[in-house]
Design an enzyme around this catalytic site. Structure first.
Site, mmCIF file in Angstrom:
data_model
loop_
_atom_site.group_PDB
_atom_site.id
_atom_site.type_symbol
_atom_site.label_atom_id
_atom_site.label_comp_id
_atom_site.label_asym_id
_atom_site.label_seq_id
_atom_site.Cartn_x
_atom_site.Cartn_y
_atom_site.Cartn_z
ATOM 1 N N GLU A 81 10.534 -4.582 0.562
ATOM 2 C CA GLU A 81 9.936 -5.283 1.713
ATOM 3 C C GLU A 81 10.024 -6.793 1.526
ATOM 4 O OE1 GLU A 81 6.604 -2.069 3.267
ATOM 5 O OE2 GLU A 81 6.062 -3.423 1.648
ATOM 6 N N GLY A 96 0.826 -1.207 0.000
ATOM 7 C CA GLY A 96 0.000 0.000 0.000
ATOM 8 C C GLY A 96 0.860 1.258 0.000
HETATM 9 C C1 5RP Z 1 4.062 -0.468 2.509
HETATM 10 C C2 5RP Z 1 3.286 -1.549 3.166
HETATM 11 C C3 5RP Z 1 2.705 -1.234 4.498
HETATM 12 O O1 5RP Z 1 3.230 -2.117 5.418
HETATM 13 C C4 5RP Z 1 1.211 -1.371 4.442
HETATM 14 O O2 5RP Z 1 0.727 -0.514 3.427
HETATM 15 C C5 5RP Z 1 0.551 -1.036 5.773
HETATM 16 O O3 5RP Z 1 0.698 0.325 6.030
HETATM 17 P P1 5RP Z 1 0.177 0.986 7.379
HETATM 18 O O4 5RP Z 1 1.006 0.444 8.486
HETATM 19 O O5 5RP Z 1 0.385 2.473 7.153
HETATM 20 O O6 5RP Z 1 -1.280 0.655 7.546
HETATM 21 O O7 5RP Z 1 3.148 -2.636 2.690
HETATM 22 O O8 5RP Z 1 4.472 -0.839 1.228
#
Ligand code: 5RP
Length: 232
Positions: free
Chosen positions: A104, A97
């Protein structure tokens, strides 16, 4: 409420970090809580080295005083602590996201233990309500997007819309740390995550996708009070 739950998940993850460890540092708002808390521990004397999964996390870690090491300088990572957009009961994840899925996944796969930290809203029975991020080369991205759509249909997903991620008033495409685009695949419900992951990997132009399968060992679900720790 949700931010407090994220903070509680991040706090609980600190128990997995021991003196002398190399620690993968995830990306996103939940991971940012963890990085800040880790910075506090470092100021109290904990010795760790962090491997950031994005330039945003690198900047934050530098600000809060977490010592960093380049990924090229490590052979293994003891623990990786990262957020998720969705987690299912088999610890399969949608991530990306925040657009950092490539780094990652490299860090998660190199880690002895991946600890996922998330608030309760991320726990789902079936993956796919959150659009699946797919990192693609800029060259030929529209054609690649058509193939991604085919993969969604062929593997029985409910939705098949694939949208180039943009940001800002002028709707410029989002560029990842790796210099690529992100396609958001609106699968709605992913019936067969393993088959979809395999199909996406076979598409020329797909650099990586946000399905993290068989990587998470520990999931920490933060709540308004405390956190629930689940082990695989
Ligand atoms: C980033 C990610 C994040 O871990 C995922 O979007 C969750 O984000 P948040 O902790 O702000 O809810 O995969 O690439």
């Amino acid at each position: 409420m949700s931010d407090l739950a994220k903070l509680n998940a991040a706090q609980a993850a600190l128990t997995y970090v021991k003196d002398g460890m190399v620690v993968g540092l995830g990306t996103g708002s939940t991971s940012a809580h963890f990085v800040r808390l880790l910075g506090e521990r470092v100021r109290q004397g904990l010795r760790v080295k962090g491997v950031p999964t994005s330039e945003a996390t690198r900047n934050l870690a530098e600000q809060v005083g977490v010592p960093l090491v380049e990924i090229s300088q490590v052979t293994t990572i003891d623990v990786d602590v990262d957020g998720a957009d969705e987690v299912d009961p088999r610890f399969r994840l949608i991530k990306g996201g925040g657009g950092a899925l490539l780094r990652e996944k490299i860090v998660a796969a190199a880690s002895t233990r991946m600890v996922v930290i998330a608030d309760e809203s991320k726990w789902v029975d079936v993956l796919g309500a959150f659009p699946l991020p797919v990192e693609v080369t800029r060259y030929g991205f529209a054609l690649t997007g058509q193939r991604v759509r085919d993969a969604l249909i062929e593997t029985g997903c409910v939705g098949d819309e694939v949208i180039l991620r943009t940001s800002g008033k002028s709707n410029e495409p989002v560029i990842t740390d790796g210099g690529n685009y992100i396609l958001d695949a609106h699968a709605k419900a992913i019936a067969k995550p393993g088959e979809l992951a395999d199909a996406l990997k076979r598409i020329p132009g797909v650099v990586e996708h946000g399905l993290f399968l068989g990587l998470a060992r520990t999931v920490i679900i933060g709540k308004a009070v405390g956190a629930e720790i689940k082990e695989s």
